[in-house]
Design a protein around this motif. Structure first.
Motif, short mmCIF file in Angstrom:
data_model
loop_
_atom_site.label_atom_id
_atom_site.label_comp_id
_atom_site.label_asym_id
_atom_site.label_seq_id
_atom_site.Cartn_x
_atom_site.Cartn_y
_atom_site.Cartn_z
N THR A 174 -2.77 2.95 7.26
CA THR A 174 -4.27 2.56 7.59
C THR A 174 -4.49 0.97 7.39
O THR A 174 -5.25 0.51 8.24
N ASP A 219 -4.22 10.39 -1.13
CA ASP A 219 -3.67 9.58 0.16
C ASP A 219 -4.11 9.89 1.22
O ASP A 219 -4.28 9.19 2.38
N SER A 248 -1.99 5.45 3.35
CA SER A 248 -2.77 4.08 3.09
C SER A 248 -2.04 3.12 3.68
O SER A 248 -2.48 2.11 3.88
N HIS A 249 -0.49 2.99 3.66
CA HIS A 249 0.16 2.22 4.24
C HIS A 249 -0.15 1.95 5.79
O HIS A 249 -0.57 0.81 6.37
N LEU A 309 0.96 -1.22 0.14
CA LEU A 309 0.08 0.04 -0.06
C LEU A 309 0.94 1.19 0.02
O LEU A 309 0.57 2.44 -0.42
N PHE A 369 0.09 3.47 -3.05
CA PHE A 369 -0.84 4.82 -2.88
C PHE A 369 0.14 5.98 -1.92
O PHE A 369 -0.23 7.04 -2.21
N LEU A 404 -12.65 5.18 -2.43
CA LEU A 404 -11.55 5.63 -2.96
C LEU A 404 -11.58 6.21 -4.42
O LEU A 404 -10.86 6.90 -4.84
N VAL A 441 -7.44 8.66 2.90
CA VAL A 441 -7.73 7.32 2.90
C VAL A 441 -8.35 6.68 4.22
O VAL A 441 -9.27 5.97 4.39
N TRP A 442 -7.79 7.19 5.24
CA TRP A 442 -8.33 6.91 6.72
C TRP A 442 -9.78 7.18 7.03
O TRP A 442 -10.37 6.36 7.69
N THR A 454 -15.58 0.86 0.79
CA THR A 454 -14.21 1.43 0.51
C THR A 454 -13.64 1.66 -0.75
O THR A 454 -13.14 2.76 -0.91
N LEU A 514 -8.92 -1.48 -0.11
CA LEU A 514 -7.62 -0.79 -0.47
C LEU A 514 -6.83 -1.85 -1.62
O LEU A 514 -6.27 -1.31 -2.65
#
Length: 484
Positions: free
Chosen positions: A118, A433, A115-116, A107, A111, A479, A436-437, A475, A420
């Motif tokens: 999340t 990005d 994202s990583h 991720l 992204f 996005l 995303v959360w 989700t 995701l």
């Protein structure tokens, strides 16, 4: 079987695990802890993953669930097979191509940083709750049948259980687990087969006679196709099971970390396919065992054990194995199987939580090798303490069958991961990005709200495990809205 005998058997078993840990954890290196040097034989990984996937929840809760759901859980298991095929041929090639240690690093590359984080956060919540569910069930059995007679608090039982796991995973990590899980899976499968044999023999049946008996027919209804409104309709169960597998195996660092220790992609795919076949067969054996337990309890007038004054079907197997006079062989078989089931899932969970927290949250790759080892060890201790706290908390809030609770919670926590990864794999879009959360939290919130709608307001439709792909879809659509 007396409590001191169970305790002695547990200690002997634990000594074997420590010996394996000493042999496999000599280097105490980060490479061995996280990836086992990428030298694990695929067949050992496949066999060991069976125990990690089944866990103490399957060992006790699936047989206990047969009374209320009969064999309908097998519909979900058929969906698992389809999910494992997706994992083997869609996700594993990506992970091996990028040479990942934590799968959530994908991720980051696809992204960005938010994202990583999340993805790692939702794995963290999912795995903490999942591991705690599994260990909770084992802890209440050990407490009720061993420690309670000595007036030892439940909290001490939990601490001792997690402490034993920490001791033998502290040095070798995933390298140790690949080998200990193999031993533990062997004990678990032997336990269910021996249990079926010994109980059928006590009932005066051969295994063939049991399969053809009218008693089994009362519990073995499998496919639900009457109305799509029902929670356990075949299509809902099958596709729910498929997405549960994609998420709880393919998008889960715990399960994928073992696969990433194989020598190459081809070995990892063979591991996944053989594992899916054997897992399905073993799960069916657990359902047969569940039917046998209720038949035996009815035949000999054994009441459901009580916990906090309420009948608990999850405790029927230990009650029959330990207190119904079926002999020392069944009692020892049950204890070894239970311990194996507990440790094979909890040890890998503890290691994967440590891995993900170090790499995804703490960014420890930016530190020196010595600092990395220190961070890893401190995190390992921290994860152990966290699991203890969550397991103790469950004692005061859980009131349903544990396997059902586990799968229900997964529909909320794994949905954002599904969305995701699907968006990253099947589209070429980049996204904003930083939002995303928020998308992930909104998807979970909406999914939870939908899950609380009474069936009467939906024309009698009962929402089941299909809430997981719906969560992932929400989700995914979110996005789309924040794509660049």
């Amino acid at each position: 079987m007396k409590g001191q005998h169970i305790l002695l058997l547990t200690l002997v078993y634990f000594i074997f695990l420590v010996i394996i840990a000493r042999l496999t954890g000599k280097n105490d290196s980060n490479t061995d802890f996280f990836k086992a040097g990428k030298q694990s034989p695929w067949y050992l990984v496949a066999f060991g993953m069976i125990g990690a996937s089944l866990s103490g929840v399957t060992f006790i809760s699936v047989p206990g669930w047969v009374q209320s759901s009969q064999f309908s859980y097998f519909q979900v298991c058929l969906g698992y097979i389809a999910g494992y095929i997706v994992v083997a041929f869609v996700l594993l090639p990506i992970y091996y191509k990028l040479n990942l240690t934590s799968i959530y690093e994908y991720l980051q590359q696809r992204f960005g940083r938010v994202s990583h984080k999340t993805g790692a956060f939702f794995f963290f919540v999912s795995r903490v709750l999942g591991a705690a569910f599994r260990m909770y069930l084992v802890a209440i059995v050990l407490h009720q049948f061993v420690f309670e007679q000595w007036h030892i608090p439940f909290e001490v039982t939990v601490i001792l259980s997690i402490l034993l796991i920490w001791v033998y995973t502290n040095r070798g990590g995933i390298k140790t687990i690949v080998w200990t899980d193999t031993l533990q899976t062997l004990f678990m499968i032997c336990a269910v087969i021996l249990s079926i044999y010994l109980i059928t023999d006590k009932l005066g049946w051969s295994f063939t006679e049991f399969l053809n008996s009218e008693d089994l027919n009362r519990y073995s209804s499998m496919f639900r196709t009457e109305t799509i409104l029902a929670r356990d309709h075949f299509l809902k169960s099958f596709f729910g099971g498929m997405f549960i597998t994609i998420c709880m195996t393919g998008l889960d660092q715990d399960m994928m970390q073992k696969n990433l220790t194989c020598r190459n992609l081809k070995d990892a795919q063979k591991n996944m396919l053989w594992f899916s076949v054997v897992l399905t067969v073993v799960t069916f054996l657990f359902l047969l065992l569940g039917a046998l337990l209720f038949i035996y309890a009815e035949r000999f007038g054994i009441a459901l054990p009580l916990m906090d004054g309420q009948p608990k079907t999850d405790l029927l197997f230990p009650e029959i194995a330990l207190n119904s006079g079926l002999g020392l062989t069944l009692a020892c078989t049950f204890v070894l199987g239970l311990i194996a089931a507990a440790y094979s899932s909890a040890d890998s969970a503890l290691t994967s939580l440590t891995t993900s927290f170090c790499i995804d949250i703490l960014n420890f790759k930016n530190h020196t090798e010595i600092e990395q080892k220190r961070i890893r060890k401190q995190t390992h201790i921290g994860m152990s303490i966290l699991l203890v706290g969550v397991i103790i908390g469950f004692k005061h809030i859980l009131d349903s069958n544990v396997i059902d609770s586990l799968l229900t919670v997964s529909t909320y926590t794994y949905g954002p991961l599904l969305g995701l990864f699907a968006f990253g794999i099947f589209t070429n879009y980049t996204i904003k990005d930083q939002y995303v959360w928020l998308v992930a939290l909104m998807a979970v919130g909406i999914s939870y709200g939908l899950g609380q709608i009474p069936p009467e307001q939906l024309g009698g439709y009962v929402i089941g495990y299909e809430l997981l792909p719906l969560n992932g879809l929400l989700t995914f659509l979110g996005l789309v809205l924040i794509r660049r």
